[in-house]
Design a protein around this motif. Structure first.
Motif, mmCIF file in Angstrom:
data_model
loop_
_atom_site.group_PDB
_atom_site.id
_atom_site.type_symbol
_atom_site.label_atom_id
_atom_site.label_comp_id
_atom_site.label_asym_id
_atom_site.label_seq_id
_atom_site.Cartn_x
_atom_site.Cartn_y
_atom_site.Cartn_z
ATOM 1 N N TYR A 5 8.423 7.272 -10.283
ATOM 2 C CA TYR A 5 9.437 7.472 -9.251
ATOM 3 C C TYR A 5 10.848 7.393 -9.831
ATOM 4 C CZ TYR A 5 5.657 6.965 -5.917
ATOM 5 O OH TYR A 5 4.495 7.149 -5.215
ATOM 6 N N ASP A 6 11.039 6.558 -10.844
ATOM 7 C CA ASP A 6 12.341 6.376 -11.490
ATOM 8 C C ASP A 6 12.246 7.000 -12.877
ATOM 9 O OD1 ASP A 6 14.897 5.582 -12.047
ATOM 10 O OD2 ASP A 6 14.379 3.485 -12.436
ATOM 11 N N ALA A 7 12.517 8.295 -12.955
ATOM 12 C CA ALA A 7 12.308 9.068 -14.184
ATOM 13 C C ALA A 7 13.385 8.782 -15.229
ATOM 14 C CB ALA A 7 12.305 10.548 -13.853
ATOM 15 N N PRO A 8 13.019 8.906 -16.509
ATOM 16 C CA PRO A 8 14.015 8.745 -17.579
ATOM 17 C C PRO A 8 14.997 9.913 -17.605
ATOM 18 C CG PRO A 8 11.896 9.399 -18.498
ATOM 19 C CD PRO A 8 11.680 9.157 -17.032
ATOM 20 N N ALA A 9 16.091 9.730 -18.334
ATOM 21 C CA ALA A 9 17.130 10.760 -18.440
ATOM 22 C C ALA A 9 16.529 12.086 -18.891
ATOM 23 C CB ALA A 9 18.206 10.306 -19.416
ATOM 24 N N GLY A 10 16.922 13.145 -18.211
ATOM 25 C CA GLY A 10 16.443 14.481 -18.532
ATOM 26 C C GLY A 10 15.266 14.918 -17.686
ATOM 27 N N TYR A 11 14.624 13.974 -16.998
ATOM 28 C CA TYR A 11 13.442 14.286 -16.193
ATOM 29 C C TYR A 11 13.632 13.919 -14.716
ATOM 30 C CZ TYR A 11 11.236 14.843 -20.719
ATOM 31 O OH TYR A 11 10.937 15.264 -21.987
ATOM 32 N N GLU A 12 14.852 13.549 -14.349
ATOM 33 C CA GLU A 12 15.115 13.110 -12.969
ATOM 34 C C GLU A 12 14.736 14.165 -11.934
ATOM 35 O OE1 GLU A 12 18.397 11.544 -15.699
ATOM 36 O OE2 GLU A 12 17.574 13.513 -15.252
ATOM 37 N N HIS A 13 14.941 15.431 -12.247
ATOM 38 C CA HIS A 13 14.656 16.499 -11.282
ATOM 39 C C HIS A 13 13.159 16.643 -10.998
ATOM 40 C CE1 HIS A 13 13.971 18.503 -15.117
ATOM 41 N NE2 HIS A 13 13.277 19.405 -14.455
ATOM 42 N N ASN A 14 12.301 16.052 -11.834
ATOM 43 C CA ASN A 14 10.846 16.130 -11.633
ATOM 44 C C ASN A 14 10.313 15.024 -10.726
ATOM 45 O OD1 ASN A 14 10.700 18.294 -13.381
ATOM 46 N ND2 ASN A 14 10.152 17.048 -15.140
ATOM 47 N N ALA A 15 11.056 13.932 -10.578
ATOM 48 C CA ALA A 15 10.545 12.753 -9.868
ATOM 49 C C ALA A 15 10.384 13.047 -8.379
ATOM 50 C CB ALA A 15 11.480 11.579 -10.079
ATOM 51 N N PRO A 16 9.354 12.502 -7.754
ATOM 52 C CA PRO A 16 8.267 11.751 -8.396
ATOM 53 C C PRO A 16 7.252 12.709 -9.042
ATOM 54 C CG PRO A 16 7.879 11.866 -6.047
ATOM 55 C CD PRO A 16 9.201 12.558 -6.304
ATOM 56 N N TYR A 17 6.655 12.253 -10.138
ATOM 57 C CA TYR A 17 5.627 13.047 -10.804
ATOM 58 C C TYR A 17 4.537 12.131 -11.343
ATOM 59 C CZ TYR A 17 8.240 11.859 -15.093
ATOM 60 O OH TYR A 17 8.877 11.203 -16.106
ATOM 61 N N MET A 18 3.380 12.718 -11.568
ATOM 62 C CA MET A 18 2.228 11.928 -12.021
ATOM 63 C C MET A 18 2.034 12.075 -13.528
ATOM 64 S SD MET A 18 -0.527 12.377 -8.998
ATOM 65 C CE MET A 18 -1.353 10.858 -9.441
ATOM 66 N N VAL A 19 1.699 10.960 -14.146
ATOM 67 C CA VAL A 19 1.396 10.919 -15.575
ATOM 68 C C VAL A 19 0.011 10.311 -15.723
ATOM 69 C CG1 VAL A 19 2.056 9.896 -17.789
ATOM 70 C CG2 VAL A 19 3.808 10.718 -16.231
ATOM 71 N N ALA A 20 -0.778 10.884 -16.633
ATOM 72 C CA ALA A 20 -2.137 10.379 -16.835
ATOM 73 C C ALA A 20 -2.390 10.063 -18.298
ATOM 74 C CB ALA A 20 -3.159 11.411 -16.363
ATOM 75 N N LEU A 21 -3.285 9.141 -18.515
ATOM 76 C CA LEU A 21 -3.866 8.901 -19.828
ATOM 77 C C LEU A 21 -5.125 9.754 -19.825
ATOM 78 C CD1 LEU A 21 -3.581 7.306 -22.424
ATOM 79 C CD2 LEU A 21 -4.832 5.450 -21.347
ATOM 80 N N VAL A 22 -5.140 10.795 -20.667
ATOM 81 C CA VAL A 22 -6.242 11.754 -20.692
ATOM 82 C C VAL A 22 -7.100 11.493 -21.914
ATOM 83 C CG1 VAL A 22 -6.840 14.207 -20.885
ATOM 84 C CG2 VAL A 22 -4.895 13.505 -19.477
ATOM 85 N N LYS A 23 -8.400 11.364 -21.688
ATOM 86 C CA LYS A 23 -9.349 11.226 -22.797
ATOM 87 C C LYS A 23 -9.883 12.615 -23.092
ATOM 88 C CE LYS A 23 -13.495 8.768 -24.335
ATOM 89 N NZ LYS A 23 -13.046 8.594 -25.677
ATOM 90 N N LEU A 24 -9.485 13.149 -24.251
ATOM 91 C CA LEU A 24 -9.935 14.482 -24.645
ATOM 92 C C LEU A 24 -11.433 14.474 -24.925
ATOM 93 C CD1 LEU A 24 -7.036 15.505 -27.063
ATOM 94 C CD2 LEU A 24 -7.386 16.220 -24.688
ATOM 95 N N LEU A 77 -7.185 9.636 -26.898
ATOM 96 C CA LEU A 77 -6.475 9.457 -25.630
ATOM 97 C C LEU A 77 -5.042 9.903 -25.832
ATOM 98 C CD1 LEU A 77 -7.691 5.866 -24.703
ATOM 99 C CD2 LEU A 77 -8.203 7.944 -23.443
ATOM 100 N N LEU A 78 -4.487 10.602 -24.850
ATOM 101 C CA LEU A 78 -3.082 10.976 -24.922
ATOM 102 C C LEU A 78 -2.473 10.876 -23.543
ATOM 103 C CD1 LEU A 78 -2.636 14.117 -23.765
ATOM 104 C CD2 LEU A 78 -3.825 14.633 -25.866
ATOM 105 N N THR A 79 -1.164 10.738 -23.511
ATOM 106 C CA THR A 79 -0.429 10.652 -22.255
ATOM 107 C C THR A 79 0.172 12.009 -21.939
ATOM 108 O OG1 THR A 79 0.136 8.367 -22.779
ATOM 109 C CG2 THR A 79 1.401 9.435 -21.044
ATOM 110 N N ALA A 80 0.038 12.435 -20.695
ATOM 111 C CA ALA A 80 0.579 13.740 -20.298
ATOM 112 C C ALA A 80 0.889 13.747 -18.814
ATOM 113 C CB ALA A 80 -0.416 14.851 -20.618
ATOM 114 N N GLN A 81 1.822 14.595 -18.452
ATOM 115 C CA GLN A 81 2.145 14.788 -17.043
ATOM 116 C C GLN A 81 1.057 15.644 -16.410
ATOM 117 O OE1 GLN A 81 6.106 16.272 -16.404
ATOM 118 N NE2 GLN A 81 5.777 16.608 -14.234
ATOM 119 N N LEU A 82 0.728 15.343 -15.154
ATOM 120 C CA LEU A 82 -0.225 16.154 -14.399
ATOM 121 C C LEU A 82 0.541 17.209 -13.619
ATOM 122 C CD1 LEU A 82 -2.618 13.396 -13.011
ATOM 123 C CD2 LEU A 82 -2.951 14.877 -14.992
ATOM 124 N N THR A 83 -0.065 18.386 -13.457
ATOM 125 C CA THR A 83 0.559 19.477 -12.731
ATOM 126 C C THR A 83 -0.489 20.204 -11.898
ATOM 127 O OG1 THR A 83 2.035 21.388 -12.946
ATOM 128 C CG2 THR A 83 0.293 21.194 -14.592
#
Length: 135
Positions: A61-80, A85-91
Motif C-alpha cells: 500500500y505504501d510503495a517505494p519511490a518510483g512505484y507510487e503510481h502502482n499502489a496498491p499492488y500485490m507482490v508474491a514469493l514465487v517458487k519456480l 524462489l523469487l520475488t515478483a509483482q503479480l499482474t
C-alpha cells in the motif's frame, strides 16, 4: 537509474536467465558465481521456463519511490518449477482470487518510467497460469 546497469540486467528481466551448478545441478536465480547448496562454481547459463506457483504473497500500500503510481499492488514469493524462489509483482489477477499454491507464469510488463532520462523500465511479473484448451 544507470542506463548501463539497465542494459546489463536485460536477460534477467526479460527471460529469467540464471545458472546451473556444474557440481550438484542446482538451478540458481539470479546468476551467482558460487552455488548456494555446495559452494562449487556455477557458471553454466540456464533459462528458466517462467512457470511456478505462489509460495507467499502480500499487498503493498505504501510503495517505494518510483512505484507510487502502482499502489496498491500485490507482490508474491514465487517458487519456480525448477526450484528457486523469487520475488515478483503479480499482474492480471483479482486480489480476491490469489492463493498460496496458485500456478503462475512470467510475463513482461512495464515496471516504471524514469522521469529524468525518459527510460521506460520493463521487467518480469507473474500472472495466473492460463489454462490451455486443446481441441
Amino acid at each position: 537509474m544507470e542506463l548501463s546497469r539497465h542494459w546489463r540486467l536485460n536477460d534477467q528481466r526479460y527471460s529469467l536467465v540464471g545458472e546451473t551448478c556444474d557440481s550438484c545441478g542446482v538451478k540458481l536465480f539470479p546468476p551467482r558465481d558460487v552455488c548456494l547448496a555446495c559452494e562449487a562454481p556455477a557458471k553454466e547459463i540456464y533459462t528458466f521456463a517462467g512457470t511456478g506457483e505462489i509460495f507467499s504473497y502480500t499487498t503493498i500500500y505504501d510503495a517505494p519511490a518510483g512505484y507510487e503510481h502502482n499502489a496498491p499492488y500485490m507482490v508474491a514469493l514465487v517458487k519456480l518449477d525448477e526450484g528457486p524462489l523469487l520475488t515478483a509483482q503479480l499482474t492480471d489477477v483479482n486480489r480476491d482470487e490469489v492463493q498460496i499454491g496458485m500456478p503462475v507464469e512470467m510475463v513482461t510488463r512495464k515496471l516504471r518510467a524514469d522521469g529524468e532520462e525518459g527510460v521506460i523500465i520493463y521487467g518480469y511479473k507473474f500472472r495466473p497460469l492460463m489454462a490451455v484448451t486443446v481441441h
